[in-house]
Design a protein around this motif. Structure first.
Motif, PDB file in Angstrom:
ATOM      1  N   GLY A 292      12.244  -7.654  -3.398  1.00 15.30           N
ATOM      2  CA  GLY A 292      11.826  -8.495  -2.105  1.00 15.30           C
ATOM      3  C   GLY A 292      11.408 -10.027  -2.782  1.00 15.30           C
ATOM      4  N   LYS A 293      10.237 -10.183  -2.706  1.00 21.29           N
ATOM      5  CA  LYS A 293       9.585 -11.440  -3.072  1.00 21.29           C
ATOM      6  C   LYS A 293       9.547 -11.540  -4.575  1.00 21.29           C
ATOM      7  CE  LYS A 293       8.264 -13.595   0.713  1.00 21.29           C
ATOM      8  NZ  LYS A 293       7.015 -13.491   1.472  1.00 21.29           N
ATOM      9  N   GLY A 294       9.609 -10.534  -5.193  1.00 21.04           N
ATOM     10  CA  GLY A 294       9.806 -10.719  -6.609  1.00 21.04           C
ATOM     11  C   GLY A 294       8.158 -10.635  -7.456  1.00 21.04           C
ATOM     12  N   TYR A 295       7.453  -9.825  -6.721  1.00 11.99           N
ATOM     13  CA  TYR A 295       6.010  -9.716  -7.577  1.00 11.99           C
ATOM     14  C   TYR A 295       5.612  -8.243  -7.791  1.00 11.99           C
ATOM     15  CZ  TYR A 295       5.268 -14.660  -6.269  1.00 11.99           C
ATOM     16  OH  TYR A 295       5.531 -15.611  -6.285  1.00 11.99           O
ATOM     17  N   PHE A 296       4.939  -7.915  -8.823  1.00  8.31           N
ATOM     18  CA  PHE A 296       4.833  -6.441  -9.191  1.00  8.31           C
ATOM     19  C   PHE A 296       3.407  -6.407  -9.870  1.00  8.31           C
ATOM     20  CE2 PHE A 296       8.962  -8.164 -10.597  1.00  8.31           C
ATOM     21  CZ  PHE A 296       9.878  -7.432  -9.646  1.00  8.31           C
ATOM     22  N   ALA A 297       2.962  -5.295  -9.353  1.00  7.91           N
ATOM     23  CA  ALA A 297       1.188  -5.171  -9.552  1.00  7.91           C
ATOM     24  C   ALA A 297       0.993  -3.985 -10.394  1.00  7.91           C
ATOM     25  CB  ALA A 297       0.702  -5.152  -8.325  1.00  7.91           C
ATOM     26  N   GLY A 298       0.203  -3.962 -11.391  1.00  9.06           N
ATOM     27  CA  GLY A 298      -0.306  -2.756 -12.137  1.00  9.06           C
ATOM     28  C   GLY A 298      -1.842  -2.690 -11.834  1.00  9.06           C
ATOM     29  N   ASP A 312       5.387 -11.984 -12.013  1.00  4.21           N
ATOM     30  CA  ASP A 312       6.299 -12.441 -11.050  1.00  4.21           C
ATOM     31  C   ASP A 312       7.907 -11.954 -11.673  1.00  4.21           C
ATOM     32  OD1 ASP A 312       7.238 -13.977 -13.122  1.00  4.21           O
ATOM     33  OD2 ASP A 312       6.709 -15.849 -12.292  1.00  4.21           O
ATOM     34  N   ARG A 313       8.962 -12.354 -11.027  1.00  3.71           N
ATOM     35  CA  ARG A 313      10.333 -11.837 -11.228  1.00  3.71           C
ATOM     36  C   ARG A 313      10.693 -11.980 -12.834  1.00  3.71           C
ATOM     37  NH1 ARG A 313      14.202 -13.480  -7.405  1.00  3.71           N
ATOM     38  NH2 ARG A 313      12.456 -13.545  -5.723  1.00  3.71           N
ATOM     39  N   ASP A 314       9.933 -13.075 -13.334  1.00  9.00           N
ATOM     40  CA  ASP A 314      10.563 -13.428 -14.765  1.00  9.00           C
ATOM     41  C   ASP A 314       9.309 -12.728 -15.868  1.00  9.00           C
ATOM     42  OD1 ASP A 314      12.502 -14.880 -13.860  1.00  9.00           O
ATOM     43  OD2 ASP A 314      11.054 -16.787 -13.717  1.00  9.00           O
ATOM     44  N   GLY A 315       8.532 -11.985 -15.198  1.00  9.39           N
ATOM     45  CA  GLY A 315       7.744 -11.129 -16.097  1.00  9.39           C
ATOM     46  C   GLY A 315       6.316 -12.015 -16.587  1.00  9.39           C
ATOM     47  N   ARG A 316       6.363 -13.005 -15.762  1.00  9.91           N
ATOM     48  CA  ARG A 316       5.163 -13.774 -16.307  1.00  9.91           C
ATOM     49  C   ARG A 316       3.802 -13.459 -15.616  1.00  9.91           C
ATOM     50  NH1 ARG A 316       8.802 -19.174 -15.787  1.00  9.91           N
ATOM     51  NH2 ARG A 316       8.540 -18.380 -13.563  1.00  9.91           N
ATOM     52  N   ILE A 317       2.575 -13.715 -16.162  1.00 16.58           N
ATOM     53  CA  ILE A 317       1.617 -13.058 -15.440  1.00 16.58           C
ATOM     54  C   ILE A 317       1.054 -14.272 -14.393  1.00 16.58           C
ATOM     55  CG2 ILE A 317      -0.898 -12.552 -15.920  1.00 16.58           C
ATOM     56  CD1 ILE A 317      -0.176 -11.736 -18.695  1.00 16.58           C
ATOM     57  N   VAL A 318       1.086 -13.934 -13.201  1.00 18.91           N
ATOM     58  CA  VAL A 318       0.601 -14.505 -12.269  1.00 18.91           C
ATOM     59  C   VAL A 318      -0.927 -14.759 -12.124  1.00 18.91           C
ATOM     60  CG1 VAL A 318       0.846 -15.205  -9.813  1.00 18.91           C
ATOM     61  CG2 VAL A 318       2.725 -14.238 -10.849  1.00 18.91           C
ATOM     62  N   THR A 319      -1.571 -13.485 -12.013  1.00 16.30           N
ATOM     63  CA  THR A 319      -2.838 -13.521 -12.083  1.00 16.30           C
ATOM     64  C   THR A 319      -3.359 -12.007 -12.848  1.00 16.30           C
ATOM     65  OG1 THR A 319      -4.872 -13.651 -10.830  1.00 16.30           O
ATOM     66  CG2 THR A 319      -3.190 -12.326  -9.801  1.00 16.30           C
ATOM     67  N   ARG A 348      -0.176  -8.407   0.563  1.00 16.85           N
ATOM     68  CA  ARG A 348       0.199  -6.941   0.138  1.00 16.85           C
ATOM     69  C   ARG A 348       1.819  -6.746   0.174  1.00 16.85           C
ATOM     70  NH1 ARG A 348       1.721  -3.349  -2.058  1.00 16.85           N
ATOM     71  NH2 ARG A 348       1.133  -0.991  -2.146  1.00 16.85           N
ATOM     72  N   GLU A 349       2.465  -7.218   1.039  1.00 20.78           N
ATOM     73  CA  GLU A 349       3.676  -6.984   1.170  1.00 20.78           C
ATOM     74  C   GLU A 349       4.511  -7.705   0.363  1.00 20.78           C
ATOM     75  OE1 GLU A 349       1.831  -7.566   3.718  1.00 20.78           O
ATOM     76  OE2 GLU A 349       2.356  -9.053   4.884  1.00 20.78           O
ATOM     77  N   ASP A 350       4.256  -8.584  -0.331  1.00 18.96           N
ATOM     78  CA  ASP A 350       4.730  -9.398  -1.175  1.00 18.96           C
ATOM     79  C   ASP A 350       4.856  -8.685  -2.587  1.00 18.96           C
ATOM     80  OD1 ASP A 350       4.638 -11.649   0.520  1.00 18.96           O
ATOM     81  OD2 ASP A 350       3.101 -12.529  -0.581  1.00 18.96           O
ATOM     82  N   ILE A 351       4.308  -7.620  -2.925  1.00 20.25           N
ATOM     83  CA  ILE A 351       4.368  -6.826  -3.777  1.00 20.25           C
ATOM     84  C   ILE A 351       5.357  -5.735  -3.770  1.00 20.25           C
ATOM     85  CG2 ILE A 351       3.060  -5.337  -5.633  1.00 20.25           C
ATOM     86  CD1 ILE A 351       1.853  -7.962  -5.618  1.00 20.25           C
ATOM     87  N   ASP A 352       6.602  -5.945  -4.732  1.00 16.52           N
ATOM     88  CA  ASP A 352       7.628  -5.021  -4.558  1.00 16.52           C
ATOM     89  C   ASP A 352       7.347  -3.410  -5.010  1.00 16.52           C
ATOM     90  OD1 ASP A 352       8.969  -6.947  -3.593  1.00 16.52           O
ATOM     91  OD2 ASP A 352      10.188  -7.656  -5.060  1.00 16.52           O
TER      92      ASP A 352
END
Lengths: 553, 426
Positions: A292-298, A312-319, A348-352
């Motif tokens: 989707g937006k290309g964000y992933f959370a742990g 983000d989609r490139d594996g960079r730490i956004v926060t 919340r919906e930005d997280i794929d």
């Protein structure tokens, strides 16, 4: 009719059955040891206390014990004094399987048969004796073996549920193999007992036997996929076999310890899940999600803090955020996620995809999947520095050491026992005793004058040692250095157990403790990498696994 | 810093990098201590106990000086056969005590735990294993042990034999006191004789063995006589002498040196003054390193230890003319074998013989047999008019100490005995 309970594989179950007994293996795990602790020392092994507890609760009326070990002999003495049983017998099994032992065993069988026959008013039924021999069937498919000290039923069920293969209980009494051959067709009681003594002694030897080399077959089976080696607190026999298995077994090995209660199940479950992740690949088959937006959370839900990382989609730490966990894992995770999202300016919906880890991982509904913090820490550490081969994670509640391969996969791991020794909690309690803060403590001890040794690793005893050092007017820097040495030595022992090698990375909250890191480096004789994101390592690994779940092609 | 701390630190440190050097330091340090025992003995002790300190140190030094003439043994191994084969005892429990007294035990315990040994294993065994694994202890000629009393024997000695690659002999002692079981053990001892002959190439002479077992019997008889005589006397004691006696009455039983010791005891007791303070009988091992126990019981006129359970083997009623059966009898009928009631009854008898006013049941960490029986012991000793203190601790590993608690418990127990008034004269 009462059941006759037994605890050892050398018990002549078939003989007792032929005398009318309804035999069952006593293997329950009680809730606690209230009754046992009233009549015995708390440092008896948990199984011994479990036997006492069940008898004192009136659940057992007939019991046949074997002089298996010092604890069981003591249990017999205590129970004989209690008068709580209708029938109690201790078999004096010898420790060798030679001819003399066989003769002495026949004597024992006769003596037991006479005692039980009188008690029950029954005679030996030869047909019932023959019927009692049932061949043991065993499957041919790949399996995981539980070895070592006996495992209680509830723990075995938990292990079976967690593993990706069928689990065989090959511990202690459970690998009884009498009955592979039927008794001879003819013969009187005496000749049958002579044959039977031979069968009992011919079994796969237990650790109390003087020659137990035959036990190697337990961990050399071609279909064996992994070993869960179980020890019981205050039972020493199996730690010796574990030393050998650790060196000789060719399959993945996990060591767990229980005290025959289910109180430590939370921590055991983490280890079991991590082990299952290591030997099976089922957990990697995630739901394929669309980008989707290309964000992933742990989310890493620990005992002290809950950490969230968004990539983000490139594996960079956004926060990355770190918040206290508070009262509940789910609410803490919710709060930390909201904070991270607002920090990153996301919804919340930005997280794929989202993966949860840490103790509270299963309590959080939000995630798409949960993976243990061991696998996540390894992945996170590898992301931060691909040259790392050993991760030392000291958190609030536990400490663990994880060995990585060149691809960031887990080769081996160990965790501390359930006591607080060597964890962040230990340091926290000591800081409180010294009326200082953890933050201040992390700078103390860098310049010490006297090399103090704190010998107790037990948190309670160490606390009284610290109190007496304060009373002796020892300098706070010297005391803190002593405490750091104690934690460093416990951690270094874990590193040794797992076969740690450079390069080392330290993660978890305690990695911020400057003076402890220095002491640990001295103890290991190697530098520790402490990344600025060290505390976020678990959450970072979880976010990377979340990223794997999405089809990014 | 006391010199012994520095000594221990160097032994520990060199163990990691140069074990041979650490062994040399250990030997040199112990030899220096032995010279002190010879020329500057503790004059507060009776002559017999001064002699005992030297005898014990000689015994400990031999494995460091001539390991090829020594056999690693567990404490209750009948040693007459080894003596006849020209082998000296290299005793695991005693070595661990001495390593702990040399303040070198911490790293050794840690080594064994790092290798995978459980932290709940008896610390005497764990220290010895750690020292062997680190290369501090030299390779023996062979290893002999019994299953008597302690499960750890079954584990430690097997592991050591594999590690050193030396012959191993195990003596299986059944629990019950029957003549069939004596025969079973005697059979094993005959096999042990053949084993030792093969290992050493030295023939064991039947007549000489009979004489030696006769010495054993006489020694135990004389010791029993001394214990009865001491009931009404004051003999100044430290914490180690009763423990040394617990070791030598086992590992040196059958030697003229041990008989000389009990002869000296019988002589010294004649000139001992009348009883002072309370007599304390000690069950199981003694935490000699504990400041709290030292303060309460060492060279105190208020209370002294008047015997340690470990120095009693079995009633001296075996027949030296049948030496194998006699030694087997000693094992099968050993006070520590079988149901714990035998152990407790013997403890009560021996405590009364020595005129004890109170008894300490020491729950040495890791000794399941002792811990398991603690409550039963309390009930039975007190039913016989002997107040009993259950004291938790460790004979060897300081980290299981809890000195504050020990001081409070032991202090309160002695106060309680004082309040009970009077002393017990048998």
């Amino acid at each position: 009719m009462n059941k006759l309970y037994y605890v050892c594989k050398y018990t002549p179950v078939e003989l007792l059955t032929a005398l009318g007994a309804d035999c069952a293996n006593l293997n329950g795990m009680p809730q606690g040891f209230d009754r046992a602790d009233q009549i015995a020392h708390p440092n008896l092994c948990g199984f011994g206390k479990a036997v006492l507890e069940q008898v004192m609760a009136g659940e057992v009326k007939e019991l046949v014990l074997v002089n298996c070990c010092d604890t069981i002999r003591s249990v017999y003495d205590i129970l004989a004094d209690s008068g709580k049983l209708d029938f109690l017998y201790l078999m004096d099994m010898l420790r060798s399987d030679g001819t003399c032992s066989r003769e002495r065993t026949v004597e024992q069988l006769r003596d037991l048969a006479a005692a039980y026959g009188v008690y029950r008013g029954a005679a030996f039924d030869i047909q019932a004796f023959r019927r009692a021999f049932q061949p043991v069937e065993r499957g041919m498919e790949p399996y995981i073996s539980v070895l070592g000290a006996r495992m209680g039923k509830q723990l075995y069920d938990m292990v079976s549920k967690a593993m990706p293969y069928p689990v065989e209980n090959d511990t202690c009494v459970h690998n009884r193999s009498v009955g592979e051959a039927p008794p001879p067709e003819d013969g009187d009681f005496d000749s049958l007992m002579d044959w039977y003594a031979g069968e009992l002694l011919r079994q796969l030897p237990c650790m109390r036997m003087m020659d137990n080399t035959g036990r190697k077959q337990l961990y050399r089976h071609p279909n064996l996929k992994g070993i869960i080696y179980h020890t019981v607190k205050f039972c020493d026999f199996y730690s010796f076999e574990y030393m050998q298995v650790k060196q000789e077994a060719a399959v993945p090995l996990l060591k767990i310890e229980s005290d025959y209660t289910l109180q430590s199940s939370g921590q055991l479950l983490t280890r079991l899940d991590a082990f299952a992740e290591r030997i099976g690949s089922h957990w990697q088959e995630g739901m394929e999600k669309k980008m989707g937006k290309g964000y992933f959370a742990g989310i890493d839900s620990g005992s002290t803090s809950t950490d969230v990382v968004i990539l983000d989609r490139d594996g960079r730490i956004v926060t990355g955020v770190i918040l206290p966990t508070g009262a509940g894992a789910a609410a803490g995770a919710e709060r930390a996620l909201e904070e991270a999202l607002s920090h990153a300016g996301l919804k919340r919906e930005d997280i794929d995809a989202m993966v949860t880890t840490g103790y509270g991982r299963t309590a959080i509904d939000q995630g798409d999947k949960s993976i243990t913090e061991i696998t996540c820490h390894a992945r996170g550490a590898y992301y931060l520095d691909p040259a790392v081969r050993t991760v030392i994670d000291i958190g609030g509640q536990d400490s663990k050491v994880i060995r990585l391969d060149e691809n960031g996969g887990v080769v081996n791991f160990v965790m501390n026992d359930k006591c607080a020794a060597g964890t962040g909690r230990f340091l926290e309690m000591m800081a409180r005793t010294m009326e200082t803060s953890l933050d201040q403590m992390s700078h103390m001890g860098l310049k010490y004058h006297e090399d103090i040794t704190i010998s107790s690793m037990c948190t309670v005893f160490a606390e009284s040692e610290v109190v007496s050092l304060i009373a002796q007017n020892k300098a706070p820097d010297d005391i803190v250095h002593g405490l750091n040495k104690a934690v460093a030595s416990k951690t270094a022992a874990l590193v040794k157990r797992v076969g740690g090698e450079e390069r080392y990375m330290m993660t978890g909250g305690v990695s911020k403790n400057e003076s402890l890191v220095k002491t640990l480096e001295e103890k290991l004789g190697a530098a520790l990498v402490v990344d600025e994101n060290a505390q976020l390592c678990g959450a970072l690994g979880a976010a990377l696994f979340a990223m794997d779940m999405v089809d990014r092609s | 810093m006391p010199i012994v701390d520095t000594f221990g630190q160097f032994v520990e440190k060199w163990c990691d990098t140069a074990p041979q050097r650490a062994r040399w330091l250990l030997k040199t340090g112990w030899e220096a201590q032995n010279l002190k025992f010879r020329f500057l003995p503790d004059r507060r002790l009776i002559p017999a106990d001064r002699y005992l300190a030297r005898l014990m140190m000689d015994t400990m030094l031999r494995p460091l000086q001539h390991p090829e003439q020594c056999a690693i043994i567990s404490v209750f191994t009948p040693c007459e056969l080894l003596q006849e084969a020209g082998l000296s005892p290299y005793n695991a429990e005693a070595f661990s005590c001495y390593l702990s007294a040399s303040r070198a035990e911490r790293g050794l315990l840690q080594q064994a735990e790092n290798a995978g040994v459980s932290e709940t294993l008896c610390s005497y065994h764990k220290t010895f294993l750690g020292a062997a694994q680190k290369g501090l202890l030299p390779k023996p000629r062979c290893i002999v042990y019994t299953s008597l009393m302690c499960d750890a024997n079954l584990l430690t000695f097997r592991t050591l034999a594999q590690m050193y690659g030396v012959p191993l002999f195990a003596i299986d002692v059944p629990l019950r006191q029957t003549e069939d079981n004596v025969k079973y053990v005697a059979g094993q001892l005959r096999e042990l004789a053949a084993f030792l002959e093969e290992v050493t190439g030295r023939k064991i002479d039947a007549q000489s063995l009979r004489t030696r077992v006769g010495v054993s019997r006489r020694t135990l008889e004389k010791f029993q006589r001394f214990q009865r005589l001491r009931a009404g006397r004051y003999i100044p004691e430290d914490l180690v002498s009763p423990l040394y006696c617990g070791m030598t009455n086992n590992i040196l039983l059958g030697t003229p040196q041990e008989e000389k010791y009990v002869d000296m005891l019988l002589r010294d007791v004649q000139s001992a003054p009348p009883k002072r303070g309370k007599h304390i009988y000690w069950m199981h091992t003694i935490p000699f390193w504990s400041g709290a126990v030292n303060d309460a019981l060492s060279f105190s006129e208020k209370a002294q230890i008047v015997g340690c359970e470990l120095s009693q083997a079995c009633p001296p009623d075996f027949d030296p003319e049948e030496p194998y059966e006699a030694m087997a009898h000693r094992l099968v009928y050993h006070f520590l074998n079988g149901s714990v009631n035998r152990r407790i009854e013997a403890g009560i008898r021996h405590a009364k013989e020595a005129g004890a006013d109170g008894v300490v049941w020491f729950d040495h960490w890791g000794c399941k047999h002792t811990m398991g029986a603690a409550q039963l012991a309390k009930k039975q000793f007190e039913a016989q008019g002997l107040p009993l203190l259950i004291l938790d601790g460790d004979g060897c590993d300081r980290s299981h100490g809890g000195e504050g608690q020990t001081a409070t418990r032991l202090g309160a127990f002695l106060e309680m005995l004082d309040q009970a008034g009077g002393t017990r004269d048998e």
